[in-house]
Write an enzyme that holds these catalytic residues in place. Structure first.
Site, mmCIF file in Angstrom:
data_model
loop_
_atom_site.group_PDB
_atom_site.id
_atom_site.type_symbol
_atom_site.label_atom_id
_atom_site.label_comp_id
_atom_site.label_asym_id
_atom_site.label_seq_id
_atom_site.Cartn_x
_atom_site.Cartn_y
_atom_site.Cartn_z
ATOM 1 N N LYS A 131 0.818 -1.223 0.000
ATOM 2 C CA LYS A 131 0.000 0.000 0.000
ATOM 3 C C LYS A 131 0.847 1.267 0.000
ATOM 4 C CE LYS A 131 -4.284 -2.002 1.638
ATOM 5 N NZ LYS A 131 -3.890 -3.427 1.734
HETATM 6 C C1 LIG Z 1 -4.471 -4.477 1.033
HETATM 7 C C2 LIG Z 1 -3.700 -5.735 0.907
HETATM 8 C C3 LIG Z 1 -4.056 -6.733 -0.025
HETATM 9 C C4 LIG Z 1 -5.290 -6.642 -0.897
HETATM 10 O O1 LIG Z 1 -5.213 -5.655 -1.897
HETATM 11 P P1 LIG Z 1 -6.542 -5.120 -2.594
HETATM 12 O O2 LIG Z 1 -6.109 -3.969 -3.407
HETATM 13 O O3 LIG Z 1 -7.461 -4.723 -1.470
HETATM 14 O O4 LIG Z 1 -7.098 -6.236 -3.407
HETATM 15 C C5 LIG Z 1 -3.252 -7.858 -0.108
HETATM 16 N N1 LIG Z 1 -2.183 -8.015 0.686
HETATM 17 C C6 LIG Z 1 -1.820 -7.096 1.585
HETATM 18 C C7 LIG Z 1 -0.635 -7.349 2.445
HETATM 19 C C8 LIG Z 1 -2.548 -5.907 1.722
HETATM 20 O O5 LIG Z 1 -2.185 -4.996 2.639
#
Ligand SMILES: *Cc1c(COP(=O)(O)O)cnc(C)c1O
Length: 541
Positions: A131
């Site tokens: 993120k």
């Molecule tokens: C947010 C997240 C996801 C999922 O991603 P999306 O964009 O919500 O599909 C997968 N793995 C981790 C570690 C995350 O923080």
């Protein structure tokens, strides 16, 4: 409505550069917005999500093969952000600062995992999860727009953004690191007290910047989300504060994530571990551990821009609404669980969702393509798509689901996507397998993607490589990693997994405020916190 010419039947603009890219809502009642407007607003006024009116074509993408991450990001983002909105030199500077915080020179390095599977490490940012790639950029964008809006303004005339969000872990810390210390922005991040992993909690609460407010809610994650929704719907606070959102529905987050699909493709083409004879233009698969569908949606945009994608593999945990859609054409909340909470707690908590908010954007494109087969004009196709999506989303809300969708819509989806569901048990087995086979430690989310990739590999045409997205550093999810590897000979979490940045985090000073599970009480805390910041700003100016 559209200002671009040369639009083909599938809505792809033939121009390589869109001089004034505009945005519309997936529900059809809001259109003609600028990039800045969609970034600051987040959600459309009709409840939909913003998408670009046209997906630009990266006509000369092959010439980008040796660019650095920053230069590549600049080329890609320039197709979506007109120079009249952000002058090129400013955009370059925003991008540069956003990725200077990453610990890897390549920002998102690609490594060879095993056989035909390559791992795209997205966790080299400040909070050790993917993120950061989007939120470092979004934080700098917010700052840029606010500085510009506030030129020549002082005191209470300044545009002040109050970001309010709920987190079950990763989003909160990444948003806090993206926004800490930024002028004219306050961030209030709600987490369920005692229910996020110890590392995630410390990553949030040890940030001491005055504009960062950690609120520990006496309740669960749903309660936190409900409080945030109540605040966004509250006319009183909206009359006095400009609320901003940083969750994955924000278009700028999707856009920033498209970059690493291109970047990893080029890295693969250069890699000695690529299949022999692999050349630019050959197809790859991407496997993406998915929750809210933001990460994989960025892959869809990369594909639509021209990247040679064979398939995008949606990898879900036991919260499998996406997997069920691609198998059945029905998009339905899970009702099979007997427990009060329909969201199952799994070992990959960042993917524990009931519905995937960004899926609405893909639905719009599928409905739009379907409408276009009738061969009427583009404005009509867009209107049809908006209406179709509105009806689906209404049914999701009132009836808990919709579908099956039209066969042609499902087959269009399946041309680009396939899906896999991975249980907790399979997640642990995958962490163990890869550790035994190649000595690499996967985090549980990444393991869901790798297991989906392994299954997909048995179906790929000979030689199609798979890039599996690694979304978090294993140290963030110590519980699951230890569960998988505790009995492995010679495995030592602290020596093998723990990064130095996490050592001693628990001894640092913390800043966090307990709040009741009561949105009005939280509203008071938000008002008081913003007031305190504004007073401090006045005193220092
Ligand atoms: C947010 C997240 C996801 C999922 O991603 P999306 O964009 O919500 O599909 C997968 N793995 C981790 C570690 C995350 O923080």
């Amino acid at each position: 409505m559209s200002e671009t010419n040369g639009i083909t039947a599938n809505g792809v603009s033939e121009q390589t550069h869109t001089p004034s890219q505009r945005y519309l809502s997936t529900r059809g009642e809001d259109s003609g917005l600028s990039f800045e407007e969609v970034v600051l607003k987040g959600l459309a006024t009709d409840g939909g999500l913003y998408i670009p009116e046209e997906i630009p074509q990266a006509a000369d993408w092959q010439s980008w093969k040796d660019l650095s991450f920053v230069d590549l990001a600049f080329n890609i983002l320039s197709l979506y952000i007109s120079p009249a909105e952000i002058p090129p030199a400013d955009l370059k500077d925003i991008i540069q600062r956003s990725y200077a915080t990453f610990r890897s020179e390549q920002v998102t390095p690609l490594i060879h995992l095993k056989d035909n599977i390559h791992l795209l490490e997205l966790f080299h940012g400040p909070t050790f999860a993917f993120k950061d790639v989007a939120l470092q950029f979004l934080g700098n964008l917010f700052e840029y727009f606010l500085v510009r809006r506030n030129a020549g303004k002082t005191g209470r005339d300044r545009y002040h953004l109050t970001v309010v969000g709920a987190t079950s872990g990763d989003t909160g810390s990444a948003a806090i690191y993206g926004l800490r210390g930024k002028k004219d922005v306050s961030v209030f991040m709600l987490h369920p007290k005692g229910r996020v992993s110890p590392i995630q909690e410390l990553q949030m609460t040890t940030v001491l910047d005055a504009n960062v407010h950690n609120l520990a809610v006496a309740g669960n994650f749903d309660n936190c989300q409900d409080i945030v929704k109540a605040l966004f719907a509250d006319p009183e606070i909206n009359a006095t504060h400009r609320l901003g959102a940083v969750n994955s529905i924000n278009w700028a987050r999707i856009l920033a994530q498209t970059v690493y699909y291109f970047h990893s493709y080029f890295a693969l083409a250069r890699s000695p571990a690529a299949p022999s004879g692999f050349k630019l233009g050959d197809k790859v698969r991407f496997s993406v551990p998915s929750g809210n569908f933001g990460d994989i949606l960025a892959g869809y945009f990369a594909y639509r821009m021209g990247l040679p994608v064979d398939k995008l593999i949606v990898a879900t945990n036991e919260n499998d609404i996406l997997d069920r859609f691609f198998k059945t054409g029905r998009y339905e909340k899970n009702t099979s669980s007997n427990s009060a909470d329909p969201v199952k707690e799994t070992l990959s908590p960042a993917m524990d969702i009931l519905v995937s908010s960004n899926f609405e954007r893909l639905l719009w494109f599928l409905a739009y393509e379907f409408a276009a087969t009738a061969g009427l004009d583009d404005a009509w196709n867009k209107k049809q798509a908006g209406q179709e999506v509105s009806v689906w989303l209404r049914d999701l809300k009132t009836k808990g689901g919709f579908g099956p969708v039209h066969d042609d819509i499902l087959s269009a989806g399946r041309r680009t996507f396939e899906s896999e569901r991975v249980s907790d048990e399979e997640t642990l087995a995958t962490i163990r397998d890869l550790y035994r086979q190649v000595g690499y430690v996967l985090d549980p989310h990444t393991a869901v993607g790798v297991e989906a990739a392994r299954r997909s590999a048995t179906r790929t045409p000979e030689g199609v490589p798979i890039i599996s997205l690694s979304t978090a550093h294993p140290a963030k999810f110590a519980g699951a990693v230890n569960l998988a590897l505790k009995d492995e000979e010679g495995f030592d979490f602290e020596a093998k997994v723990l990064p130095p940045e996490f050592v001693g985090l628990d001894k640092k000073e913390k800043r966090v405020q307990d709040v009741a599970n009561d949105w009005k009480a939280v509203r008071d805390v938000v008002r008081a916190g913003v007031e305190e910041e504004l007073k401090a700003a006045e005193a220092s100016s």
